[in-house]
Design a protein around this motif. Structure first.
Motif, short mmCIF file in Angstrom:
data_model
loop_
_atom_site.label_atom_id
_atom_site.label_comp_id
_atom_site.label_asym_id
_atom_site.label_seq_id
_atom_site.Cartn_x
_atom_site.Cartn_y
_atom_site.Cartn_z
N TRP A 160 0.86 -1.19 0.00
CA TRP A 160 0.00 0.00 0.00
C TRP A 160 0.90 1.24 0.00
CZ3 TRP A 160 -0.13 4.17 3.33
CH2 TRP A 160 -1.21 5.05 3.20
N GLY A 161 0.51 2.29 -0.76
CA GLY A 161 1.35 3.48 -0.82
C GLY A 161 0.54 4.77 -0.82
N HIS A 162 1.25 5.88 -0.66
CA HIS A 162 0.63 7.20 -0.69
C HIS A 162 1.64 8.22 -1.21
CE1 HIS A 162 -2.85 9.65 0.42
NE2 HIS A 162 -1.98 10.61 0.72
N ILE A 163 1.10 9.30 -1.77
CA ILE A 163 1.91 10.38 -2.35
C ILE A 163 1.52 11.70 -1.70
CG2 ILE A 163 2.47 11.67 -4.46
CD1 ILE A 163 1.72 9.16 -6.04
N TRP A 164 2.52 12.58 -1.52
CA TRP A 164 2.26 13.96 -1.07
C TRP A 164 2.91 14.92 -2.06
CZ3 TRP A 164 3.41 9.99 2.22
CH2 TRP A 164 2.50 9.73 3.24
N ILE A 165 2.24 16.03 -2.31
CA ILE A 165 2.83 17.10 -3.11
C ILE A 165 2.48 18.44 -2.48
CG2 ILE A 165 2.69 15.80 -5.27
CD1 ILE A 165 0.29 17.57 -6.03
N ARG A 166 3.19 19.49 -2.89
CA ARG A 166 2.82 20.85 -2.54
C ARG A 166 1.99 21.45 -3.69
NH1 ARG A 166 7.46 18.67 -0.72
NH2 ARG A 166 9.01 20.26 -1.07
N PRO A 167 1.19 22.47 -3.44
CA PRO A 167 0.31 23.02 -4.49
C PRO A 167 1.03 23.41 -5.77
CG PRO A 167 -0.30 23.91 -2.34
CD PRO A 167 0.98 23.14 -2.13
N LYS B 294 2.75 20.48 -15.27
CA LYS B 294 1.48 20.56 -15.97
C LYS B 294 1.22 19.33 -16.84
CE LYS B 294 1.14 25.60 -16.02
NZ LYS B 294 1.07 26.83 -16.85
N GLY B 295 2.28 18.71 -17.32
CA GLY B 295 2.10 17.54 -18.18
C GLY B 295 1.47 16.35 -17.47
N ILE B 296 1.63 16.27 -16.15
CA ILE B 296 1.04 15.15 -15.42
C ILE B 296 0.02 15.64 -14.39
CG2 ILE B 296 3.06 13.66 -15.70
CD1 ILE B 296 3.85 14.39 -12.79
N ALA B 297 -0.34 16.92 -14.46
CA ALA B 297 -1.26 17.48 -13.45
C ALA B 297 -2.60 16.75 -13.46
CB ALA B 297 -1.47 18.97 -13.70
N HIS B 298 -3.09 16.36 -14.65
CA HIS B 298 -4.38 15.67 -14.71
C HIS B 298 -4.32 14.32 -14.02
CE1 HIS B 298 -2.12 14.24 -18.21
NE2 HIS B 298 -2.89 13.17 -18.20
N LYS B 299 -3.17 13.66 -14.11
CA LYS B 299 -3.02 12.37 -13.43
C LYS B 299 -2.97 12.57 -11.92
CE LYS B 299 -0.76 9.73 -17.06
NZ LYS B 299 -1.83 8.72 -17.11
N LEU B 300 -2.21 13.56 -11.48
CA LEU B 300 -2.09 13.82 -10.05
C LEU B 300 -3.45 14.19 -9.46
CD1 LEU B 300 1.27 15.81 -9.95
CD2 LEU B 300 0.91 13.34 -9.72
N ARG B 301 -4.22 14.96 -10.18
CA ARG B 301 -5.56 15.31 -9.69
C ARG B 301 -6.45 14.07 -9.58
NH1 ARG B 301 -6.01 20.72 -9.30
NH2 ARG B 301 -4.70 22.01 -10.66
N ALA B 302 -6.29 13.16 -10.53
CA ALA B 302 -7.06 11.91 -10.46
C ALA B 302 -6.65 11.09 -9.23
CB ALA B 302 -6.86 11.09 -11.73
N PHE B 303 -5.34 11.07 -8.93
CA PHE B 303 -4.88 10.36 -7.74
C PHE B 303 -5.41 11.02 -6.47
CE2 PHE B 303 -0.82 9.42 -10.38
CZ PHE B 303 -1.50 8.48 -11.11
N GLU B 304 -5.46 12.37 -6.51
CA GLU B 304 -6.00 13.09 -5.36
C GLU B 304 -7.47 12.75 -5.14
OE1 GLU B 304 -6.52 17.71 -3.69
OE2 GLU B 304 -5.78 17.34 -5.73
#
Length: 569
Positions: A387-394, A401-411
């Protein structure tokens, strides 16, 4: 359709493709309505082809099957419509935009309800204009159609004069549905919406009419994505495959029409590179697709590099990018998707089944991802659980921007948390470590492994939680991760490593590239290029500690393991 299969299940879809048939089960039809729809559709003419042939000649039977199933399905007992939604995935250049324009006109002609709204939605202005131009061109080629339809060019909508019902062609945006819910929505290139924030919310708005007395239909047609499926596209594709395979419930409302190779054939490069097999997923070959031109395009553009071949095959053969692609991908990627245990949907679920755990952390900078991965050893079977988790800053959403849509989906999926600042990010990760520690499942030594680069704030946060060496250890990177890089795939192959199928980990595993250096395979951020693999690197760190055969708070591993990574290496 048979009594012993769920509605719309088509277990012989691959056999149908090999036989040149549309990969759907038999759909009960209102034969009079189907005949009326076909008669109108077939008379429409292609406006951009020399001679303007009618669709009766220019369109293949595969799309006519889609047309009648979508517009004329009928339960033989209740006389109610069966197909309320349809998802067609077909490769590029199969005339899908032209055909959906014709289907939209047919639906508008067939609809007797007054003053309703229909939509054709495209992800970009170019595609929406192309779709509208095709529909407009078909009307101009037939004088009788000009008497039936009024075209409002500057607003891109077509009105049936008799009923006042409009067919609007629009470019996707979050305010596309206003006022009345459409009675029919056609979405072209659905996979592109997987890259757009809030696309799921818009889809819910469109589907809002599905529970009203005047129900709305949704037809989605698309190629495969040129990157790993994400967002609304992944959701709809997974749903469609489940329905096709008989796992989508007893009475789904979506009919899947998926032109793709089975997964094992997608993994077999020799199979899908064989031009003799391409026609199986190209229903319009010989019509809108010139087989020789397609081969030339592959030779001159598709085979330039591994990356161009992946994109080319995703668009022209619907080969899915992501887990399972061969070549220089990490050797565990091919088996990753076969080791999903859906009950591992949380850290609590993993802790409940484990006798001991280790934690790996790969810490990113201010504009990067920070990832944590927990591996548990199951109490009885000794199978590894993940099991895993990711953290990012805003700011990551702006910088990446190239992967922002993926990160938002993970969020949205709860797999990623946006921290306000670096201190909060470190504190949140340390809190997860403390939770595992409080469960009593961490070993006394070498339970938390870190890539030592840029972890000062994380070390402070761990110390604040009373988590210090020898529990916390540095994990040497590079070739010394060889044990994890090469052994985790073996565990996956034997299903001795199970995980919950988190999209973020599927993404990282699919991104990873491995390279042989000397006698060791390495997976590094440098080898993998711009693709993000931080969650997978955290997994490797946790795996290196689990290979030490730890015992949970009951046994000191010993002074000779003070540097566990040197021993593992």
């Amino acid at each position: 359709m048979t009594d012993d299969l769920p509605r719309f299940a088509c277990p012989d879809w691959w056999e149908k493709l090999q036989a040149g048939e549309t990969p759907i089960p038999e759909i009960p039809l209102d034969e009079k309505r189907a005949a009326r729809a076909l008669a109108f559709f077939n008379r429409l003419k292609l406006p951009d082809v020399p001679g303007n042939p009618p669709l009766s000649e220019a369109c293949g039977d595969w799309f006519r099957d889609i047309l009648v199933a979508f517009l004329a399905s009928q339960d033989p007992v209740t006389k109610r419509r069966l197909v309320w939604e349809l998802l067609c995935m077909v490769p590029k250049k199969n005339s899908k935009t032209t055909y959906v324009a014709a289907l939209g006109l047919t639906a508008l002609f067939m609809e007797d309800a007054p003053n309703r709204q229909m939509l054709i939605v495209a992800p970009s202005q170019n595609i929406s204009e192309r779709c509208f131009e095709q529909a407009q061109g078909m009307i101009k080629l037939d004088e009788k159609l000009s008497d039936i339809f009024k075209v409002t060019d500057h607003q891109k909508f077509i009105t049936r004069r008799k009923t006042g019902t409009d067919l609007n062609v629009k470019t996707f945006d979050t305010s596309i549905v206003t006022g009345e819910i459409p009675i029919l929505t056609i979405i072209d290139e659905l996979h592109e919406l997987g890259k757009k924030a809030k696309a799921s919310r818009v889809m819910q708005q469109i589907r809002g009419g599905g529970i009203t007395m005047q129900r709305g239909q949704v037809l989605m047609i698309t190629t495969q994505s040129d990157e790993e499926p994400a967002g609304i596209w992944k959701t709809e594709l997974d749903k469609a495959r489940a329905i096709r395979d008989g796992k989508g419930g007893s009475s789904p409302i979506m009919l899947p029409v998926l032109y793709e190779f089975p997964k094992e054939k997608q993994l077999d490069e020799a199979f899908w590179r064989n031009r003799e097999n391409w026609h199986l997923v190209l229903p319009n070959i010989g019509r809108s697709i010139d087989a020789i031109a397609l081969e030339d395009d592959y030779e001159n553009n598709g085979r330039v590099s591994k990356e161009t071949e992946q994109i080319w095959s995703s668009q022209h053969l619907n080969i899915e990018i992501g887990v399972g692609l061969a070549g220089d991908s990490w050797s565990g990627a091919a088996e990753w998707g076969n080791c999903i245990d859906e009950t591992l949907d949380s850290l609590d679920a993993l802790l409940e089944r484990s006798e001991v755990c280790t934690i790996g952390i790969d810490w990113g900078g201010a504009d990067d991802l920070a990832a944590l991965y927990v591996i548990g050893r199951e109490q009885t079977t000794k199978v590894w659980l993940g099991w895993g988790h990711i953290w990012i800053r805003p700011k990551v959403y702006e910088v990446r921007k190239g992967i922002a849509h993926k990160l938002r989906a993970f969020e949205e999926a709860g797999e990623l948390t946006v921290a306000r600042n670096s201190e909060e990010q470190a504190a949140l990760a340390a809190a997860v470590c403390r939770k595992v520690y409080d469960s009593g499942l961490l070993p006394e030594t070498a339970g938390i492994g870190l890539d030592s680069a840029g972890v000062a704030l994380l070390i402070d946060a761990l110390e604040a939680e009373k988590l210090e060496p020898p529990l916390v250890q540095a994990v040497t990177q590079g070739w010394k991760l060889q044990t994890a890089i090469s052994s985790v795939p073996l565990k996956l192959e034997d299903r001795r490593f199970l995980h919950g199928g988190q999209a973020s980990m599927n993404w990282a595993a699919g991104n990873a590239k491995q390279e042989l250096k000397g006698s060791n395979y390495v997976v590094t951020k440098q080898v993998s290029g711009a693709a993000k693999i931080d969650p997978l690197m955290a997994l490797f760190d946790a795996a290196m500690l689990m290979f030490l055969n730890p015992q949970a708070n009951r046994m000191d591993i010993g002074e000779f393991l003070a540097d566990p990574i040197m021993v593992a290496g």
